[in-house]
Write a protein that holds these residues in place. Structure first.
Motif, PDB file in Angstrom:
ATOM      1  N   ASP A  64       1.233   8.906  -4.685  1.00  0.00           N
ATOM      2  CA  ASP A  64       1.973   8.132  -5.683  1.00  0.00           C
ATOM      3  C   ASP A  64       1.216   8.242  -6.996  1.00  0.00           C
ATOM      4  OD1 ASP A  64       3.248   6.260  -7.306  1.00  0.00           O
ATOM      5  OD2 ASP A  64       3.649   4.896  -5.648  1.00  0.00           O
ATOM      6  N   HIS A  66       1.787   7.050  -9.967  1.00  0.00           N
ATOM      7  CA  HIS A  66       1.807   5.958 -10.950  1.00  0.00           C
ATOM      8  C   HIS A  66       1.945   4.628 -10.227  1.00  0.00           C
ATOM      9  CE1 HIS A  66       3.307   4.425 -15.127  1.00  0.00           C
ATOM     10  NE2 HIS A  66       2.742   3.432 -14.436  1.00  0.00           N
ATOM     11  N   THR A  67       0.817   3.941 -10.080  1.00  0.00           N
ATOM     12  CA  THR A  67       0.831   2.602  -9.499  1.00  0.00           C
ATOM     13  C   THR A  67      -0.017   1.673 -10.356  1.00  0.00           C
ATOM     14  OG1 THR A  67      -1.138   2.827  -8.101  1.00  0.00           O
ATOM     15  CG2 THR A  67       0.959   3.593  -7.174  1.00  0.00           C
ATOM     16  N   HIS A 221       5.964   8.077 -17.915  1.00  0.00           N
ATOM     17  CA  HIS A 221       7.388   7.797 -17.706  1.00  0.00           C
ATOM     18  C   HIS A 221       8.167   8.901 -18.404  1.00  0.00           C
ATOM     19  CE1 HIS A 221       6.468   3.619 -16.522  1.00  0.00           C
ATOM     20  NE2 HIS A 221       5.666   3.583 -17.571  1.00  0.00           N
ATOM     21  N   THR A 246       9.287   8.040 -12.838  1.00  0.00           N
ATOM     22  CA  THR A 246       9.379   6.618 -12.447  1.00  0.00           C
ATOM     23  C   THR A 246      10.826   6.124 -12.471  1.00  0.00           C
ATOM     24  OG1 THR A 246       8.915   5.740 -14.682  1.00  0.00           O
ATOM     25  CG2 THR A 246       7.025   6.101 -13.212  1.00  0.00           C
ATOM     26  N   SER A 249      11.468   2.605 -10.887  1.00  0.00           N
ATOM     27  CA  SER A 249      11.130   1.489 -11.766  1.00  0.00           C
ATOM     28  C   SER A 249      12.220   1.255 -12.800  1.00  0.00           C
ATOM     29  CB  SER A 249       9.792   1.767 -12.465  1.00  0.00           C
ATOM     30  OG  SER A 249       9.453   0.730 -13.358  1.00  0.00           O
ATOM     31  N   GLY A 320       6.142   9.161  -8.780  1.00  0.00           N
ATOM     32  CA  GLY A 320       5.391   7.926  -8.981  1.00  0.00           C
ATOM     33  C   GLY A 320       6.336   6.764  -9.147  1.00  0.00           C
ATOM     34  N   THR A 321       5.897   5.579  -8.782  1.00  0.00           N
ATOM     35  CA  THR A 321       6.785   4.426  -8.707  1.00  0.00           C
ATOM     36  C   THR A 321       6.577   3.379  -9.781  1.00  0.00           C
ATOM     37  OG1 THR A 321       5.229   3.297  -7.241  1.00  0.00           O
ATOM     38  CG2 THR A 321       6.977   4.624  -6.201  1.00  0.00           C
ATOM     39  N   ASP A 322       5.414   3.375 -10.462  1.00  0.00           N
ATOM     40  CA  ASP A 322       5.026   2.236 -11.304  1.00  0.00           C
ATOM     41  C   ASP A 322       4.962   0.983 -10.440  1.00  0.00           C
ATOM     42  OD1 ASP A 322       4.231   0.887 -13.583  1.00  0.00           O
ATOM     43  OD2 ASP A 322       6.228   0.794 -14.494  1.00  0.00           O
ATOM     44  N   THR A 331       9.709  -2.629  -7.990  1.00  0.00           N
ATOM     45  CA  THR A 331       8.988  -1.562  -7.303  1.00  0.00           C
ATOM     46  C   THR A 331       7.660  -2.074  -6.767  1.00  0.00           C
ATOM     47  OG1 THR A 331       8.110  -0.796  -9.427  1.00  0.00           O
ATOM     48  CG2 THR A 331      10.040   0.345  -8.560  1.00  0.00           C
ATOM     49  N   TYR A 337       8.360   4.243  -2.957  1.00  0.00           N
ATOM     50  CA  TYR A 337       8.145   5.681  -3.122  1.00  0.00           C
ATOM     51  C   TYR A 337       9.275   6.479  -2.492  1.00  0.00           C
ATOM     52  CZ  TYR A 337       5.295   9.908  -3.619  1.00  0.00           C
ATOM     53  OH  TYR A 337       4.810  11.140  -3.982  1.00  0.00           O
ATOM     54  N   GLU A 340      12.025   6.622  -4.853  1.00  0.00           N
ATOM     55  CA  GLU A 340      11.762   7.585  -5.924  1.00  0.00           C
ATOM     56  C   GLU A 340      12.107   9.003  -5.480  1.00  0.00           C
ATOM     57  OE1 GLU A 340      10.588   8.720  -9.811  1.00  0.00           O
ATOM     58  OE2 GLU A 340      10.945   6.734  -8.947  1.00  0.00           O
TER      59      GLU A 340
END
Length: 426
Positions: A64, A66-67, A221, A246, A249, A320-322, A331, A337, A340
């Protein structure tokens, strides 16, 4: 708790997606924390555990890209869904270091790389969260003369990469100060001199253009405030940036978050955080017309279009999910994920391309050369799923087995505990 990989594991006759392309059924041998061999008819070492891979697909552990990770439970949840590495994009340095250190010691958690404090102008995003009590006060960057010291302080904090906020507030309905181009360039230069990659928070076409022109390595993003022009797409490709769309998100800011479909999937729901499930059920009960995350002038459809066109032009996409899991934020770690990945395929990627965005692409973008692929000598971060996710991306939700540094992840015990507790109610 520390764990050990123990005896070797031989996965027999399994279709392999190596991070970039599929292979016909073969054998994969795990020995300790690494993949020892990949090939046909491998000999089983004495005492090896043999796993039947027939009808299944083996792929690298998911990443992932983007967390926002603030505790070990989030990393445990992520791992249960096949995510073996998270790339944190900003948080309190002391907390981030502690969680990363726990992940280094424990194989029941996803691994973690951290950004610590992101660079922003005085009063710039996300300073508004300080006033709301959601963030502690943090250092900012007034001009290019501050850049070197700011980045040096992030290195001292233990940052693995640098987050840069390029956000004038137009996308969130709150005008706020924005760093100058000279300041952003100075930050990128200072980061690169110290071996750090840079990822820029960008929700608009204007901020994406500024980030690309200033030499950032990637966009955290995809631009979502309108249709991208061809020049922006071409320049993203020419400059070699990566993009983390993302999409989950962004759909979460609408009346129909992608998470609504996820919570009804029996392959996913039992492993989700009960508090998050209750929050999503509450949001769904509120019905259409509810404002989710403030006045946001961003549309996931624009982001999906931009991401696909950039990808077709040669831009690497990273899944990535943010993911945060905070109140009002749809999210979260792990389950989101899978939303996504489905959104990337819905945007126009093939399942194989989406799986590369989940494995090899983020490993390459962030210099994680020991993972992201199924190959001898790399970390034994591996995901075994039923069926073929190259024809149906949701097959990656049907996890048959999972290893982190060669250690099997015990999903069965977790599931038994959840069932003993009974159904989650909002």
């Amino acid at each position: 708790m520390s764990t050990s990989a123990g005896a070797p594991t031989l996965i027999r006759n399994v279709a392999v997606f190596d991070g970039t392309r599929p292979h016909t059924p073969q054998d994969v041998l795990l020995d300790g924390p690494v993949i020892a061999a990949v090939g046909p008819a491998l000999a089983a070492p004495a005492g090896a555990t043999v796993v039947d891979g027939s009808g299944r697909t083996l792929l690298p552990g998911l990443i992932d890209a983007h967390t926002h990770t603030s505790d070990t439970d989030q990393l445990r949840r992520a791992l249960l869904f096949g995510i073996t590495t998270e790339l944190d994009m900003g948080g309190t340095p002391s907390v981030a270091r502690a969680v990363r250190e726990a992940a280094r010691e424990r194989d029941d958690l996803a691994d973690l790389r951290i950004a610590t404090t992101g660079a922003t102008a005085p009063g710039g995003h996300p300073s508004q969260l300080v006033g709301l009590g959601l963030l502690a006060p943090f250092p900012t960057v007034s001009g290019p003369e501050d850049a070197d010291a700011f980045v040096a302080a992030r290195v001292a904090d233990g940052a693995d990469h640098l987050k840069i906020f390029i956000e004038d507030g137009s996308a969130i309905g709150t005008p706020m100060p924005l760093m100058s181009a000279a300041t952003i360039k100075a930050l990128v230069r200072a980061a690169h001199e110290r071996g750090l990659r840079t990822a820029a928070h960008t929700l608009t076409r204007r901020s994406a253009r500024l980030a690309i022109d200033c030499g950032v390595d990637g966009l955290a993003h995809a631009p979502a405030d309108g249709p991208c022009d061809d020049a922006l797409v071409a320049d993203a490709a020419a400059r070699g940036v990566f993009v983390i769309p993302t999409l989950a998100s962004l759909t979460g800011m609408t009346d129909t978050p992608a998470e609504y479909a996820l919570v009804d999937d029996p392959r996913l729901r039992p492993y989700a955080d009960p508090r998050w499930l209750a929050e999503i059920e509450r949001m769904r009960a509120d019905g259409p017309g509810q404002v989710r995350v403030g006045p946001v002038a961003a549309d996931a459809r624009y982001a999906a279009d931009a991401a696909l066109r950039m990808f077709e032009a040669g831009v690497p996409l990273l899944a990535g999910t943010d993911g945060t899991g905070g109140e009002g934020h749809p999210t979260t770690h792990g389950i989101s994920y899978h939303g996504e990945l489905a959104l990337l395929v819905a945007a126009g990627l093939t399942p194989a391309q989406a799986l590369t965005a989940a494995t090899a692409a983020p490993a390459d973008a962030f210099g994680l050369h020991d993972r992201g692929r199924v190959a001898a000598g790399l970390r034994a971060d591996l995901l075994l799923v039923e069926g073929n996710p190259l024809t149906d991306i949701t097959a990656v939700r049907d996890i048959a087995a999972l290893w982190r540094r060669g250690v099997p992840v015990d999903r069965t015990t977790h599931l038994a505990a959840v069932r003993a507790q009974g159904p989650v109610r909002s």
